[in-house]
Design a protein around this motif. Structure first.
Motif, short mmCIF file in Angstrom:
data_model
loop_
_atom_site.label_atom_id
_atom_site.label_comp_id
_atom_site.label_asym_id
_atom_site.label_seq_id
_atom_site.Cartn_x
_atom_site.Cartn_y
_atom_site.Cartn_z
N MET A 1 32.09 42.25 39.17
CA MET A 1 31.64 41.43 40.29
C MET A 1 32.53 40.21 40.42
O MET A 1 33.16 39.78 39.45
N LEU A 2 32.57 39.69 41.60
CA LEU A 2 33.42 38.53 41.88
C LEU A 2 32.50 37.46 42.47
O LEU A 2 31.87 37.70 43.49
N ILE A 3 32.41 36.33 41.82
CA ILE A 3 31.48 35.30 42.26
C ILE A 3 32.19 33.95 42.37
O ILE A 3 32.90 33.54 41.43
N VAL A 4 32.00 33.31 43.49
CA VAL A 4 32.56 31.97 43.68
C VAL A 4 31.47 30.95 43.37
O VAL A 4 30.34 31.07 43.86
N GLU A 131 47.31 32.02 46.57
CA GLU A 131 46.00 32.68 46.53
C GLU A 131 45.91 33.56 45.27
O GLU A 131 46.89 34.19 44.87
N LEU A 132 44.73 33.57 44.68
CA LEU A 132 44.46 34.51 43.59
C LEU A 132 43.95 35.79 44.24
O LEU A 132 42.89 35.78 44.89
N GLY A 139 37.89 46.79 47.71
CA GLY A 139 39.14 46.36 48.34
C GLY A 139 39.78 45.23 47.57
O GLY A 139 39.79 45.21 46.34
N THR A 140 40.28 44.27 48.32
CA THR A 140 41.03 43.18 47.72
C THR A 140 40.51 41.85 48.26
O THR A 140 40.22 41.76 49.45
N SER A 141 40.38 40.85 47.41
CA SER A 141 39.98 39.52 47.86
C SER A 141 41.08 38.53 47.55
O SER A 141 41.61 38.53 46.43
N GLY A 156 38.97 42.95 33.56
CA GLY A 156 39.68 44.22 33.69
C GLY A 156 40.25 44.47 35.08
O GLY A 156 40.89 45.50 35.30
N SER A 157 40.04 43.55 36.02
CA SER A 157 40.57 43.78 37.38
C SER A 157 42.06 43.48 37.44
O SER A 157 42.54 42.55 36.81
N LEU A 158 42.74 44.26 38.26
CA LEU A 158 44.14 43.98 38.53
C LEU A 158 44.18 42.75 39.45
O LEU A 158 43.44 42.69 40.43
#
Ligand code: NI
Length: 227
Positions: A1-4, A131-132, A139-141, A156-158
């Motif tokens: 998961m990606l959390i800001v 940008e990171l 997809g891609t963020s 583990g994300s590229l």
């Protein structure tokens, strides 16, 4: 998961961290990269044992300690002391994956890097690019946050950092060993936690239902937690 997570640092903490790291000496960022990542990495970094890095790192760890969202997202068991880097014009970090195991400096302890975090320290109007970019299931963020805000994502994300085309971008980065090594389970628990909080806020109090869901949350964590 990606959390800001917005506003992890207060304005005063951000000022102090910036003052400390801007006054410190920097070295080539490849010193802390593994062999593969070193070929992709082009930036400047504070030595891990620099007093300024330790002091600024303490401020960040303290801020993380009071941040409920970070706790819920990462379920931290160990957090590696933050490191600090700077990308100037022409600098970037090509696509790579972070190493699975890291040594905790000066402790003889090794830890599993489950969760990667980047804390943005420069104002977005002070640089272009940088940008990171994180690849994930959907997809891609491309992440570029206001100074003092944090992004948390699976180690583990590229991912990569786009080349800077104007100005400089300071950041802090660190790894967390989570109580739950499985990102999927961690994400489910995060979603459950957020849903319980929302329902409780709407009702203004606990009910048997919210208590039962809270119990499910803790019992799932109990099943998976490794300490
Ligand atoms: Ni990385």
């Amino acid at each position: 998961m990606l959390i800001v997570i917005p506003d992890v640092l207060t304005a005063d903490e951000l000022d102090e961290v910036r003052r400390l790291i801007q006054a410190a000496d920097r070295v080539d960022g490849r010193v802390t990269a593994g062999e593969l990542a070193a070929q992709a990495k082009h930036n400047l970094q504070l030595p891990q044992d620099a007093p300024a890095a330790r002091e600024a790192g303490e401020i960040i760890l303290k801020a993380l300690g009071r941040n409920a969202l970070f706790h819920s997202a990462a379920l931290p068991f160990r957090v590696l002391p933050p490191m600090f880097n700077r990308y100037d014009v022409g600098m970037k970090f090509d696509a790579h994956v972070d190493g699975a195991v890291r040594a905790v400096p000066g402790s003889g302890i090794r830890m599993r890097a489950d969760v990667s975090s980047t804390l943005f320290l420069s104002d977005t109007q002070d640089y272009d690019g940088g940008e990171l970019v994180i690849e994930h299931n959907y997809g891609t963020s491309a992440i570029k946050l206001p100074a003092g805000s944090l992004v948390v994502y699976p180690a583990g994300s590229l991912h990569r950092v786009n080349e800077i085309t104007r100005g400089s971008r300071w950041g802090a980065f660190f790894w967390t060993q989570s109580m739950l090594k499985d990102d999927g389970l961690r994400t489910l628990l995060y979603d459950l936690d957020m849903a319980i909080i929302e329902v409780r806020q709407q009702l203004g109090h606990d009910t048997h239902g919210t208590l039962a869901l809270t119990s499910v949350y803790h019992n799932l964590l109990r099943r998976g937690a490794e300490l």
